[in-house]
Design a protein around this motif. Structure first.
Motif, mmCIF file in Angstrom:
data_model
loop_
_atom_site.group_PDB
_atom_site.id
_atom_site.type_symbol
_atom_site.label_atom_id
_atom_site.label_comp_id
_atom_site.label_asym_id
_atom_site.label_seq_id
_atom_site.Cartn_x
_atom_site.Cartn_y
_atom_site.Cartn_z
ATOM 1 N N ILE A 57 33.435 29.229 43.691
ATOM 2 C CA ILE A 57 34.569 28.653 42.984
ATOM 3 C C ILE A 57 34.341 28.842 41.488
ATOM 4 C CG2 ILE A 57 33.571 26.327 42.915
ATOM 5 C CD1 ILE A 57 36.440 25.237 43.246
ATOM 6 N N SER A 58 35.411 29.158 40.782
ATOM 7 C CA SER A 58 35.328 29.305 39.330
ATOM 8 C C SER A 58 36.679 28.933 38.745
ATOM 9 C CB SER A 58 34.947 30.741 38.943
ATOM 10 O OG SER A 58 35.921 31.655 39.403
ATOM 11 N N ARG A 59 36.719 28.797 37.441
ATOM 12 C CA ARG A 59 37.973 28.446 36.791
ATOM 13 C C ARG A 59 38.062 29.108 35.427
ATOM 14 N NH1 ARG A 59 38.356 22.223 36.536
ATOM 15 N NH2 ARG A 59 40.268 22.663 35.347
ATOM 16 N N ASP A 60 39.281 29.310 35.003
ATOM 17 C CA ASP A 60 39.580 29.836 33.674
ATOM 18 C C ASP A 60 40.592 28.878 33.058
ATOM 19 O OD1 ASP A 60 40.478 31.155 31.420
ATOM 20 O OD2 ASP A 60 40.554 33.103 32.366
ATOM 21 N N ASN A 107 44.723 28.473 33.050
ATOM 22 C CA ASN A 107 45.150 27.395 33.975
ATOM 23 C C ASN A 107 44.961 27.806 35.436
ATOM 24 O OD1 ASN A 107 45.936 25.939 31.733
ATOM 25 N ND2 ASN A 107 47.999 25.548 32.446
ATOM 26 N N THR A 108 43.855 28.452 35.716
ATOM 27 C CA THR A 108 43.658 29.015 37.046
ATOM 28 C C THR A 108 42.280 28.671 37.596
ATOM 29 O OG1 THR A 108 45.120 30.873 36.503
ATOM 30 C CG2 THR A 108 43.704 31.143 38.413
ATOM 31 N N VAL A 109 42.245 28.363 38.868
ATOM 32 C CA VAL A 109 40.994 28.198 39.590
ATOM 33 C C VAL A 109 40.970 29.247 40.699
ATOM 34 C CG1 VAL A 109 41.927 26.422 41.142
ATOM 35 C CG2 VAL A 109 39.460 26.571 40.747
ATOM 36 N N TYR A 110 39.784 29.768 40.941
ATOM 37 C CA TYR A 110 39.608 30.843 41.915
ATOM 38 C C TYR A 110 38.655 30.421 43.027
ATOM 39 C CZ TYR A 110 41.337 33.575 37.957
ATOM 40 O OH TYR A 110 42.077 34.060 36.907
ATOM 41 N N LEU A 111 38.821 31.062 44.155
ATOM 42 C CA LEU A 111 37.841 30.940 45.228
ATOM 43 C C LEU A 111 37.562 32.353 45.736
ATOM 44 C CD1 LEU A 111 36.166 28.928 46.917
ATOM 45 C CD2 LEU A 111 37.953 29.102 48.672
ATOM 46 N N GLN A 112 36.392 32.866 45.370
ATOM 47 C CA GLN A 112 35.959 34.169 45.861
ATOM 48 C C GLN A 112 35.284 33.956 47.201
ATOM 49 O OE1 GLN A 112 36.307 37.367 44.497
ATOM 50 N NE2 GLN A 112 35.505 38.017 46.489
#
Length: 121
Positions: free
Chosen positions: A68-71, A75-80
Motif C-alpha cells: 500500500i502506498s499513497r500520493d 489524492n490517491t492511495v494505491y494497492l500494488q
C-alpha cells in the motif's frame, strides 16, 4: 468521495495495481485502508496506511505480496498486488478515516464503490 479503479481479470501469479482517488482538499488528513469482500463472506482488512505514509499494516496472508502506498499531492492511495492467488479474488474497497489506520471496518467513515478483482487458474 472515493473512487477505485484498476481491478480486472488476472492469472494466478500475476499482478494488478489498484488506485483510489479521493475528492476534496483534506485527503492528507485521513488514514486510508483497503478492504475486500468475497461473495458470502465478511468484508476484511487487507492493508492500511497512515496519513503521511509513515506507517503501514497488512493482513498476514498478503504480507510480502501486496504494498500500500499513497500520493497526497494526487489524492490517491494505491494497492500494488503481486503474486495473486485464487483466494485474493474479491471486490476491493478503499476507505478513509481520521486518525490512524485501523483493521476494523467500522472505524472508517468513507468508502468507495469497489473494484472487482478476479483471479483465474
Amino acid at each position: 468521495h472515493l473512487v477505485e479503479s484498476g481491478g480486472g481479470l488476472v492469472q494466478a501469479g500475476g499482478s494488478l495495481r489498484l488506485s483510489c482517488v479521493a475528492s476534496g482538499r483534506t485527503f492528507s488528513s485521513y488514514a486510508m485502508g483497503w478492504f475486500r469482500q468475497a461473495p458470502g463472506k465478511e468484508r476484511e482488512f487487507v492493508a492500511g496506511i497512515s496519513w503521511n505514509g509513515g506507517r503501514t499494516g497488512y493482513k498476514d496472508s498478503v504480507k510480502g505480496r501486496f504494498t500500500i502506498s499513497r500520493d497526497n499531492a494526487e489524492n490517491t492511495v494505491y494497492l500494488q498486488m503481486n503474486g495473486l492467488k485464487l483466494e485474493d479474488a474479491s471486490v476491493y474497497y478503499c476507505a478513509a478515516r481520521l486518525g490512524d489506520y485501523s483493521g476494523w471496518k467500522n472505524a472508517y467513515a468513507y468508502w468507495g464503490q469497489g473494484t472487482q478483482v478476479t483471479v483465474s487458474s
